[in-house]
Design a protein around this motif. Sequence first.
Motif: not given
Length: 119
Positions: A66-83
């Motif tokens: 179970p989370g939370p996970f650390t360190p924060a700077h290694e995690l993903v907060a959001g994303f886009w998929l682009w062409e």
Amino acid sequence: MRVMVFVKATEESERPLLPTADDMAAMDLFNDALQAAGILRAADGLRPTCHAVRVAFDGPGRTVIPGPFTPAHELVAGFWLWEVKDMDEAIAWVKRCPNPMPGPSEIEIRPLYEEADFA
């Protein structure tokens, strides 16, 4: 070329707080521009890792962490998929992006494998 664009998490984004209305409006305008340019394929923000789990694999064994996970700077907060045409175009678009966090932040661009990579 398809790229996954990751908004890297920060200590602030790992707190269960929603962005301000102004921040959301700025990001909505950016997403609208991506859509109008025909680049955007998918996008979303992720809840903090206190809502997440990881499943660890070891041979046939599975362990739920179970989370939370650390360190924060290694995690993903959001994303886009682009062409996009190429990495230069992706970089140019990321440079236009409003800062996704209240303070210093990073966005990572990673190309997806294409069928030609396996030829």
